[in-house]
Motif scaffolding. Sequence first.
Motif, PDB file in Angstrom:
ATOM      1  N   VAL A  97      -3.877  -6.635  33.534  1.00  0.00           N
ATOM      2  CA  VAL A  97      -4.522  -7.871  33.643  1.00  0.00           C
ATOM      3  C   VAL A  97      -6.060  -7.531  33.002  1.00  0.00           C
ATOM      4  CG1 VAL A  97      -5.585  -9.203  35.374  1.00  0.00           C
ATOM      5  CG2 VAL A  97      -3.043  -8.656  35.343  1.00  0.00           C
ATOM      6  N   ARG A  98      -6.710  -6.338  33.410  1.00  0.00           N
ATOM      7  CA  ARG A  98      -7.955  -6.122  33.186  1.00  0.00           C
ATOM      8  C   ARG A  98      -7.981  -6.094  31.490  1.00  0.00           C
ATOM      9  NH1 ARG A  98      -7.557  -2.650  37.397  1.00  0.00           N
ATOM     10  NH2 ARG A  98      -7.159  -0.843  36.369  1.00  0.00           N
ATOM     11  N   LEU A  99      -7.092  -5.172  30.801  1.00  0.00           N
ATOM     12  CA  LEU A  99      -7.022  -5.333  29.421  1.00  0.00           C
ATOM     13  C   LEU A  99      -7.139  -6.524  29.019  1.00  0.00           C
ATOM     14  CD1 LEU A  99      -6.915  -3.656  26.837  1.00  0.00           C
ATOM     15  CD2 LEU A  99      -4.566  -3.468  27.165  1.00  0.00           C
ATOM     16  N   ALA A 100      -6.334  -7.469  29.504  1.00  0.00           N
ATOM     17  CA  ALA A 100      -6.179  -8.795  28.791  1.00  0.00           C
ATOM     18  C   ALA A 100      -7.497  -9.753  28.991  1.00  0.00           C
ATOM     19  CB  ALA A 100      -5.059  -9.624  29.489  1.00  0.00           C
ATOM     20  N   ARG A 101      -8.139  -9.348  30.298  1.00  0.00           N
ATOM     21  CA  ARG A 101      -9.210 -10.022  30.285  1.00  0.00           C
ATOM     22  C   ARG A 101     -10.320  -9.501  29.564  1.00  0.00           C
ATOM     23  NH1 ARG A 101      -8.994 -10.253  36.851  1.00  0.00           N
ATOM     24  NH2 ARG A 101      -7.639 -12.072  37.213  1.00  0.00           N
ATOM     25  N   SER A 102     -10.406  -8.420  29.331  1.00  0.00           N
ATOM     26  CA  SER A 102     -11.421  -7.696  28.287  1.00  0.00           C
ATOM     27  C   SER A 102     -11.224  -8.181  26.801  1.00  0.00           C
ATOM     28  CB  SER A 102     -11.563  -6.480  28.406  1.00  0.00           C
ATOM     29  OG  SER A 102     -10.364  -5.572  28.140  1.00  0.00           O
ATOM     30  N   GLU A 103     -10.140  -8.365  26.494  1.00  0.00           N
ATOM     31  CA  GLU A 103      -9.706  -8.705  25.157  1.00  0.00           C
ATOM     32  C   GLU A 103      -9.903 -10.191  24.899  1.00  0.00           C
ATOM     33  OE1 GLU A 103      -5.350  -7.513  24.694  1.00  0.00           O
ATOM     34  OE2 GLU A 103      -6.066  -5.627  23.876  1.00  0.00           O
ATOM     35  N   TYR A 104      -9.715 -10.938  25.973  1.00  0.00           N
ATOM     36  CA  TYR A 104      -9.950 -12.327  25.805  1.00  0.00           C
ATOM     37  C   TYR A 104     -11.520 -12.517  25.914  1.00  0.00           C
ATOM     38  CZ  TYR A 104     -10.665 -17.246  27.271  1.00  0.00           C
ATOM     39  OH  TYR A 104     -11.117 -18.566  27.318  1.00  0.00           O
ATOM     40  N   ALA A 105     -12.332 -11.900  26.445  1.00  0.00           N
ATOM     41  CA  ALA A 105     -13.665 -11.888  26.561  1.00  0.00           C
ATOM     42  C   ALA A 105     -14.298 -11.238  25.382  1.00  0.00           C
ATOM     43  CB  ALA A 105     -14.424 -10.862  27.497  1.00  0.00           C
ATOM     44  N   LEU A 106     -13.734 -10.468  24.709  1.00  0.00           N
ATOM     45  CA  LEU A 106     -14.162  -9.922  23.459  1.00  0.00           C
ATOM     46  C   LEU A 106     -14.000 -10.982  22.312  1.00  0.00           C
ATOM     47  CD1 LEU A 106     -15.372  -7.845  21.576  1.00  0.00           C
ATOM     48  CD2 LEU A 106     -12.913  -7.032  21.354  1.00  0.00           C
ATOM     49  N   SER A 107     -12.719 -11.653  22.494  1.00  0.00           N
ATOM     50  CA  SER A 107     -12.252 -12.748  21.425  1.00  0.00           C
ATOM     51  C   SER A 107     -13.035 -13.840  21.518  1.00  0.00           C
ATOM     52  CB  SER A 107     -10.787 -13.162  21.738  1.00  0.00           C
ATOM     53  OG  SER A 107     -10.301 -14.148  21.101  1.00  0.00           O
ATOM     54  N   VAL A 108     -13.576 -14.418  22.973  1.00  0.00           N
ATOM     55  CA  VAL A 108     -14.627 -15.568  22.860  1.00  0.00           C
ATOM     56  C   VAL A 108     -15.858 -15.069  22.476  1.00  0.00           C
ATOM     57  CG1 VAL A 108     -15.920 -16.787  24.797  1.00  0.00           C
ATOM     58  CG2 VAL A 108     -13.521 -16.324  24.894  1.00  0.00           C
ATOM     59  N   THR A 109     -16.256 -13.656  22.509  1.00  0.00           N
ATOM     60  CA  THR A 109     -17.854 -13.573  22.235  1.00  0.00           C
ATOM     61  C   THR A 109     -17.742 -13.527  20.522  1.00  0.00           C
ATOM     62  OG1 THR A 109     -17.952 -11.977  23.914  1.00  0.00           O
ATOM     63  CG2 THR A 109     -19.394 -11.695  22.217  1.00  0.00           C
ATOM     64  N   ARG A 110     -16.694 -12.865  19.858  1.00  0.00           N
ATOM     65  CA  ARG A 110     -16.511 -13.087  18.515  1.00  0.00           C
ATOM     66  C   ARG A 110     -16.422 -14.495  17.927  1.00  0.00           C
ATOM     67  NH1 ARG A 110     -11.883  -8.427  17.782  1.00  0.00           N
ATOM     68  NH2 ARG A 110     -13.336  -6.561  17.940  1.00  0.00           N
ATOM     69  N   ASP A 111     -15.802 -15.458  18.729  1.00  0.00           N
ATOM     70  CA  ASP A 111     -15.738 -16.553  18.245  1.00  0.00           C
ATOM     71  C   ASP A 111     -17.115 -17.551  18.250  1.00  0.00           C
ATOM     72  OD1 ASP A 111     -12.953 -16.781  17.721  1.00  0.00           O
ATOM     73  OD2 ASP A 111     -12.432 -17.599  19.840  1.00  0.00           O
ATOM     74  N   MET A 112     -17.867 -17.011  19.432  1.00  0.00           N
ATOM     75  CA  MET A 112     -19.244 -17.590  19.479  1.00  0.00           C
ATOM     76  C   MET A 112     -20.121 -17.114  18.344  1.00  0.00           C
ATOM     77  SD  MET A 112     -18.790 -19.801  21.831  1.00  0.00           S
ATOM     78  CE  MET A 112     -20.660 -20.106  22.076  1.00  0.00           C
ATOM     79  N   GLU A 113     -20.137 -15.877  18.056  1.00  0.00           N
ATOM     80  CA  GLU A 113     -20.894 -15.075  17.007  1.00  0.00           C
ATOM     81  C   GLU A 113     -20.563 -15.891  15.722  1.00  0.00           C
ATOM     82  OE1 GLU A 113     -20.022 -11.182  17.073  1.00  0.00           O
ATOM     83  OE2 GLU A 113     -21.322 -10.663  18.913  1.00  0.00           O
TER      84      GLU A 113
END
Length: 77
Positions: A53-69
């Motif tokens: 669950v922690r891994l999935a959340r961190s991957e999701y956060a990274l994905s959102v950050t990349r999309d925003m960039e």
Amino acid sequence: MSAQNDNSCQKICDSDKVIEMHVSAHCTLIAATGEVPTERHQQTYREALRSLVRLARSEYALSVTRDMEQVAAAMKD
């Protein structure tokens, strides 16, 4: 800010409930093989699921950050 904290708690509580359901199902499967599920079985499986669950959340956060960039970069052009 309080609403955001309440929402985060709700998500955590929901994931904990789902994890406990899976731990219970896992123990049922262990019992079906004739073994007695121990606290160690439960704890090991529970912690493995929490790690996922922690891994999935961190991957999701990274994905959102990349999309925003990418959006920010596209808006500059």
